[in-house]
Design a protein around this motif. Structure first.
Motif, mmCIF file in Angstrom:
data_model
loop_
_atom_site.group_PDB
_atom_site.id
_atom_site.type_symbol
_atom_site.label_atom_id
_atom_site.label_comp_id
_atom_site.label_asym_id
_atom_site.label_seq_id
_atom_site.Cartn_x
_atom_site.Cartn_y
_atom_site.Cartn_z
ATOM 1 N N VAL A 59 -75.301 52.604 64.352
ATOM 2 C CA VAL A 59 -75.982 52.560 66.079
ATOM 3 C C VAL A 59 -75.944 54.046 66.237
ATOM 4 C CG1 VAL A 59 -75.567 51.562 68.075
ATOM 5 C CG2 VAL A 59 -74.983 50.371 66.109
ATOM 6 N N THR A 60 -76.731 54.182 67.080
ATOM 7 C CA THR A 60 -76.813 55.637 67.580
ATOM 8 C C THR A 60 -76.834 55.545 69.142
ATOM 9 O OG1 THR A 60 -78.165 57.823 67.677
ATOM 10 C CG2 THR A 60 -79.481 55.886 68.012
ATOM 11 N N ALA A 61 -76.069 56.405 69.936
ATOM 12 C CA ALA A 61 -76.142 56.304 71.292
ATOM 13 C C ALA A 61 -76.056 57.569 71.974
ATOM 14 C CB ALA A 61 -74.834 55.613 71.744
ATOM 15 N N ASN A 62 -76.628 57.835 73.067
ATOM 16 C CA ASN A 62 -76.237 59.091 73.916
ATOM 17 C C ASN A 62 -75.985 58.690 75.218
ATOM 18 O OD1 ASN A 62 -79.010 58.408 75.281
ATOM 19 N ND2 ASN A 62 -80.019 59.002 73.542
ATOM 20 N N PRO A 63 -75.924 59.545 76.287
ATOM 21 C CA PRO A 63 -75.616 59.138 77.607
ATOM 22 C C PRO A 63 -76.547 58.166 78.234
ATOM 23 C CG PRO A 63 -75.221 61.245 77.500
ATOM 24 C CD PRO A 63 -75.894 60.907 76.181
ATOM 25 N N GLN A 64 -77.622 57.854 77.867
ATOM 26 C CA GLN A 64 -78.767 57.116 78.620
ATOM 27 C C GLN A 64 -78.973 55.705 77.695
ATOM 28 O OE1 GLN A 64 -81.917 59.452 80.290
ATOM 29 N NE2 GLN A 64 -80.840 61.049 79.581
ATOM 30 N N TRP A 221 -67.730 53.529 70.449
ATOM 31 C CA TRP A 221 -67.838 52.086 71.328
ATOM 32 C C TRP A 221 -69.264 51.536 71.372
ATOM 33 C CZ3 TRP A 221 -63.624 49.591 69.843
ATOM 34 C CH2 TRP A 221 -62.578 50.274 69.921
ATOM 35 N N ALA A 222 -70.170 52.251 71.385
ATOM 36 C CA ALA A 222 -71.402 51.865 71.340
ATOM 37 C C ALA A 222 -71.769 50.809 70.557
ATOM 38 C CB ALA A 222 -72.731 52.924 71.670
ATOM 39 N N CYS A 223 -71.350 51.074 69.437
ATOM 40 C CA CYS A 223 -71.759 50.115 68.353
ATOM 41 C C CYS A 223 -71.066 48.615 68.425
ATOM 42 C CB CYS A 223 -71.316 50.651 67.168
ATOM 43 S SG CYS A 223 -69.597 50.644 66.563
ATOM 44 N N GLU A 224 -69.877 48.490 69.370
ATOM 45 C CA GLU A 224 -69.250 47.231 69.748
ATOM 46 C C GLU A 224 -70.125 46.582 70.463
ATOM 47 O OE1 GLU A 224 -66.643 46.325 68.289
ATOM 48 O OE2 GLU A 224 -66.247 48.153 67.201
ATOM 49 N N SER A 225 -70.926 47.211 71.429
ATOM 50 C CA SER A 225 -71.683 46.871 72.364
ATOM 51 C C SER A 225 -73.071 46.151 71.539
ATOM 52 C CB SER A 225 -72.287 47.770 73.693
ATOM 53 O OG SER A 225 -71.160 48.231 74.280
ATOM 54 N N PHE A 226 -73.388 46.854 70.746
ATOM 55 C CA PHE A 226 -74.570 46.384 70.045
ATOM 56 C C PHE A 226 -74.375 44.980 69.006
ATOM 57 C CE2 PHE A 226 -76.949 46.580 65.671
ATOM 58 C CZ PHE A 226 -78.119 46.709 66.246
ATOM 59 N N HIS A 227 -73.146 45.114 68.580
ATOM 60 C CA HIS A 227 -72.576 43.785 67.783
ATOM 61 C C HIS A 227 -72.620 42.671 68.469
ATOM 62 C CE1 HIS A 227 -70.007 46.968 64.963
ATOM 63 N NE2 HIS A 227 -71.326 46.849 64.875
ATOM 64 N N ALA A 228 -72.066 42.881 69.962
ATOM 65 C CA ALA A 228 -71.809 41.674 70.713
ATOM 66 C C ALA A 228 -73.198 41.429 71.328
ATOM 67 C CB ALA A 228 -71.115 42.332 71.943
#
Length: 255
Positions: A59-64, A221-228
């Motif tokens: 998973v990739t994440a940035n502030p937005q 922790w962005a990947c946890e949101s992705f999993h959920a």
């Protein structure tokens, strides 16, 4: 998936610091043990026996923005059972050509399955190598749990000139680790009086200040949101397709 990463890479350009998270959550299928990649085994999430797939996610994440880059279901490892079968059915000699051909087919299938099976850590390394070769996220650093880190992953990330941060539960200071060399360790407390258990973050970026290391880890922790989201909204765990091709297609649709 490669075309999907091209689109995501374009959308994420110019949106601030980029962090790629690596993990392998469990996808539960209690009513579908025949679904590709599903096994019944000890479940460390629910602390019981259950049916689940092991799914490697990137998973990739940035502030937005948060986006998935890869989802791969680990195939099951039947090598021990296959070796037991081959040993039990072995004969001193094969007089009939048909028997010999059948035996060769069994041995070739066993070899094919051994070559196809990859450990979760090997799958992660292969995906990171592929993403690096595509070049869609040239400035993104990596964040992952302690269990994901291997010497091969460390060497691959550092060879590309990128940084990694992992969670490391240990009582130590900045030292030269036997396997990973000299590393920067940041000890994090949530309570001002240090009454809580500390959290240890380990990184190869020796010059990073504590704030930057903690910020990098926060993107993990962005990947946890992705999993959920995958499990609760897209119905990833509700899929009833059974063969490998269908499961992989479903995974790609989720991303």
């Amino acid at each position: 998936m490669q075309q999907h990463r091209v689109i995501v890479g374009q959308e994420h350009q110019g949106r601030g610091r980029e962090i790629i998270s690596l993990d392998w959550p469990l996808s539960h299928h209690e009513d579908g043990i025949d679904i590709y990649g599903t096994k019944r085994s000890s479940d460390y999430v629910n602390c019981c026996m259950s049916g689940f797939q092991t799914v490697v996610t990137v998973v990739t994440a940035n502030p937005q923005q948060i986006d998935g880059l890869a989802v791969e279901v680990q195939i099951l490892n039947f090598s021990e059972a296959e070796r037991g079968y081959l040993k039990m059915t072995a004969q001193p000699s094969y007089e009939e050509m048909e028997q010999l051909i059948q035996r060769l087919v069994e041995l070739l299938h066993h070899q094919k399955n051994q070559l196809a099976y990859r450990k979760r850590t090997e799958m992660v390394v292969d995906i990171v190598r592929q993403i690096g070769a595509e070049g869609q996220f040239p400035k993104a650093d990596y964040a992952f749990d302690n269990r994901v880190l291997t010497l091969a992953l460390k060497q691959l990330i550092e060879a590309s000139g990128k940084r990694w941060v992992k969670q490391y539960w240990a009582f130590t200071q900045t030292v030269r680790l036997k396997r990973y060399g000299r590393r920067r360790l940041v000890i994090v407390h949530e309570q001002e009086d240090f009454s809580d258990l500390p959290r240890f973050l380990l990184t190869d970026a020796l010059y990073w200040e504590s704030a930057r290391t903690i910020q990098t880890w926060s993107y993990r922790w962005a990947c946890e949101s992705f999993h959920a989201f995958c499990k609760q909204v897209t119905g990833f765990e509700s899929a009833q397709v059974r063969n490998q091709e269908a499961v992989n297609a479903t995974s790609a649709e989720v991303v």
